[in-house]
Design a protein around this motif. Structure first.
Motif, PDB file in Angstrom:
ATOM      1  N   GLY A 102       2.050 -18.233   1.792  1.00 57.58           N
ATOM      2  CA  GLY A 102       1.023 -17.214   1.945  1.00 57.58           C
ATOM      3  C   GLY A 102       1.484 -15.839   1.516  1.00 57.58           C
ATOM      4  O   GLY A 102       1.207 -14.842   2.187  1.00 57.58           O
ATOM      5  N   VAL A 103       2.193 -15.784   0.374  1.00 59.93           N
ATOM      6  CA  VAL A 103       2.694 -14.524  -0.171  1.00 59.93           C
ATOM      7  C   VAL A 103       2.210 -14.385  -1.612  1.00 59.93           C
ATOM      8  O   VAL A 103       2.347 -15.325  -2.397  1.00 59.93           O
ATOM      9  N   PRO A 104       1.641 -13.242  -1.997  1.00 65.68           N
ATOM     10  CA  PRO A 104       1.179 -13.071  -3.377  1.00 65.68           C
ATOM     11  C   PRO A 104       2.320 -13.245  -4.371  1.00 65.68           C
ATOM     12  O   PRO A 104       3.457 -12.800  -4.117  1.00 65.68           O
ATOM     13  N   CYS A 105       2.017 -13.881  -5.485  1.00 69.43           N
ATOM     14  CA  CYS A 105       3.003 -14.126  -6.532  1.00 69.43           C
ATOM     15  C   CYS A 105       2.367 -13.808  -7.871  1.00 69.43           C
ATOM     16  O   CYS A 105       1.196 -14.131  -8.115  1.00 69.43           O
ATOM     17  N   LEU A 106       3.140 -13.181  -8.745  1.00 65.53           N
ATOM     18  CA  LEU A 106       2.693 -12.879 -10.100  1.00 65.53           C
ATOM     19  C   LEU A 106       3.760 -13.359 -11.073  1.00 65.53           C
ATOM     20  O   LEU A 106       4.944 -13.066 -10.888  1.00 65.53           O
ATOM     21  N   SER A 107       3.338 -14.085 -12.129  1.00 66.98           N
ATOM     22  CA  SER A 107       4.297 -14.662 -13.066  1.00 66.98           C
ATOM     23  C   SER A 107       3.763 -14.594 -14.488  1.00 66.98           C
ATOM     24  O   SER A 107       2.594 -14.273 -14.722  1.00 66.98           O
ATOM     25  N   SER A 108       4.647 -14.934 -15.447  1.00 64.12           N
ATOM     26  CA  SER A 108       4.248 -14.930 -16.858  1.00 64.12           C
ATOM     27  C   SER A 108       5.206 -15.807 -17.660  1.00 64.12           C
ATOM     28  O   SER A 108       6.096 -16.437 -17.113  1.00 64.12           O
ATOM     29  N   THR A 109       5.000 -15.821 -18.997  1.00 58.86           N
ATOM     30  CA  THR A 109       5.751 -16.607 -19.994  1.00 58.86           C
ATOM     31  C   THR A 109       5.610 -18.107 -19.778  1.00 58.86           C
ATOM     32  O   THR A 109       6.593 -18.834 -19.865  1.00 58.86           O
ATOM     33  N   PHE A 110       4.409 -18.587 -19.576  1.00 56.57           N
ATOM     34  CA  PHE A 110       4.139 -20.009 -19.351  1.00 56.57           C
ATOM     35  C   PHE A 110       2.686 -20.220 -19.737  1.00 56.57           C
ATOM     36  O   PHE A 110       1.817 -19.556 -19.151  1.00 56.57           O
ATOM     37  N   PRO A 111       2.356 -21.072 -20.721  1.00 60.82           N
ATOM     38  CA  PRO A 111       0.939 -21.235 -21.102  1.00 60.82           C
ATOM     39  C   PRO A 111       0.071 -21.461 -19.870  1.00 60.82           C
ATOM     40  O   PRO A 111       0.404 -22.257 -18.982  1.00 60.82           O
ATOM     41  N   TRP A 112      -1.050 -20.770 -19.819  1.00 57.92           N
ATOM     42  CA  TRP A 112      -1.788 -20.727 -18.562  1.00 57.92           C
ATOM     43  C   TRP A 112      -2.335 -22.094 -18.155  1.00 57.92           C
ATOM     44  O   TRP A 112      -2.452 -22.389 -16.963  1.00 57.92           O
ATOM     45  N   GLN A 113      -2.676 -22.958 -19.124  1.00 54.27           N
ATOM     46  CA  GLN A 113      -3.186 -24.284 -18.739  1.00 54.27           C
ATOM     47  C   GLN A 113      -2.123 -25.095 -17.997  1.00 54.27           C
ATOM     48  O   GLN A 113      -2.424 -25.821 -17.053  1.00 54.27           O
TER      49      GLN A 113
END
Length: 401
Positions: A102-113
């Motif tokens: 239950g903690v917000p997480c933000l990520s990137s560099t991974f195709p969204w599908q």
């Protein structure tokens, strides 16, 4: 309330799960640089009455290490939000651990599908806590098709040889609905797809033979640098050379000439250009341009800048924005809601979670690039097709065999 507790409660901690050891340590370099560069700047940008503090833990480049990093960031650092750039196993592990906690997480560099559907999300079943920004597999296909269609010669652009592995990269690339293949076929290309190879590849003889027999001029892949080098070496041994190779994996990292003088696997390969010093992007935190950020990285580290650097910087921009716009920055649910409502121009370009394509996702625009010999470095990523990036111009022409 004691004074020490009051001080703690005026601090909002952004936790960073970053690879500092293991095989993904090079992917952690730009995230670690952005963390160190932005820590003093973010300290003065918290919402009224608060300061932002950054804390990090090493994921050790594995799923178990990623879960442990998240646990420590929550338990020991009281993280209001967790950020990560990671690999095929590590990024989902970070996101899933945050979703469970239950903690917000933000990520990137991974195709969204792969991020969204691969973790069990659905068009009507969004995640509660985890958010992501990146391009899609369909965007990769569109970008590569732009490159393929610049290859001269009758028929050379129509058939595309696919060097797929049997792991998540190959599986999702072949996915009949969400993958790379449907978008490539929609552009009029016929895909020649031998059986996927097991990674790391042993022999790729069958793939080389299948492509040579089919008269293939263009090969596309999501191979590791090791397997791509093995494929190119085997093709050279039998006297067959494709006119162009496009590859979407590990190509964010600058190639260099080996001590033996052998060309690196990436040399001349077409790939995604999602962030370069030429991109017309500027940070929402300090106004720094892409060119200035690349230069700062190189001056600080003595190493060539990496594409993930722009996305790493944007992670902190979005986190700062969410904490600043949340109704209650001390409430994690409020911070998650602010992430989902974010529309922001960043070092990674404009990001908008209100538009989709599905909940929890914002997209990154792509250009087409190619690793070519450079003036400042052995190889530099040349922008060949500006794609859908407004204000970006090509910096060179496609070079084919």
């Amino acid at each position: 309330m004691s004074e020490s507790r009051a001080v703690r409660e005026r601090v909002l901690t952004v936790g960073v799960a970053v690879a500092r050891s293991g095989r993904l340590a090079s992917l952690g370099d730009p995230l670690d640089f952005a963390l160190r560069h932005l820590a003093p700047k973010l300290a003065g940008r918290g919402p009224a009455g608060y300061t932002i503090r950054l804390a990090s833990r090493d994921t050790r480049s594995c799923a178990e290490g990623a879960r442990r990093a998240v646990e420590e960031l929550i338990r020991d650092e009281d993280a209001s939000i967790v950020l990560t750039l990671a690999g095929t196993e590590v990024l989902p592990a970070v996101a899933d651990a945050c979703e469970a906690a239950g903690v917000p997480c933000l990520s990137s560099t991974f195709p969204w599908q792969v991020y969204y559907y691969g973790r069990g999300g659905g068009d009507d079943r969004p995640f509660d806590w985890t958010y992501h920004f990146c391009w899609g597999l369909d965007d990769i296909a569109e970008t590569f098709a732009d490159l393929w269609e610049r290859v001269d010669g009758p028929g050379s652009r129509e058939q595309i040889g696919c060097l797929w592995n049997d792991g998540p990269q190959g599986m999702w690339s072949r996915h009949p609905r969400h993958g790379f293949a449907p978008a490539a076929r929609a552009r009029g290309h016929r895909l020649v797809e031998p059986e996927p190879y097991r990674e790391p590849a042993g022999s790729l003889d069958a793939h080389v033979k299948a492509f040579e027999d089919a008269g293939i001029d263009i090969v596309t892949s999501a191979a590791t640098g090791r397997d791509l080098a093995a494929f190119r070496a085997r093709a050279a041994e039998v006297g067959w050379r494709p006119r162009l190779i496009t590859c979407s994996r590990w190509l964010a990292y600058p190639p260099s000439v080996t001590p033996s003088g052998q060309l690196p696997a990436q040399a001349g390969v077409g790939t995604l250009a999602y962030w370069t010093p030429a991109h017309p992007y500027r940070s929402s935190i300090d106004g720094m341009t892409a060119a200035e950020l690349a230069d700062a990285y190189e001056q600080s580290t003595g190493r060539q800048s990496l594409q993930p650097l722009g996305l790493a910087y944007a992670l902190f921009e979005v986190a700062s924005h969410a904490l600043g716009t949340a109704d209650d920055p001390t409430d994690r649910r409020s911070v998650a809601a602010a992430l989902g409502a974010t529309r922001l121009h960043t070092m990674a370009g404009p990001l908008d979670w209100t538009r989709g394509p599905v909940p929890n996702i914002a997209t990154v625009a792509l250009a087409g690039g190619q690793w070519q010999p450079g003036s400042r470095h052995d190889y530099e990523l040349t922008v060949v097709t500006p794609g859908r990036i407004e204000g970006l111009s090509a910096t060179g022409d496609l070079v084919t065999a």
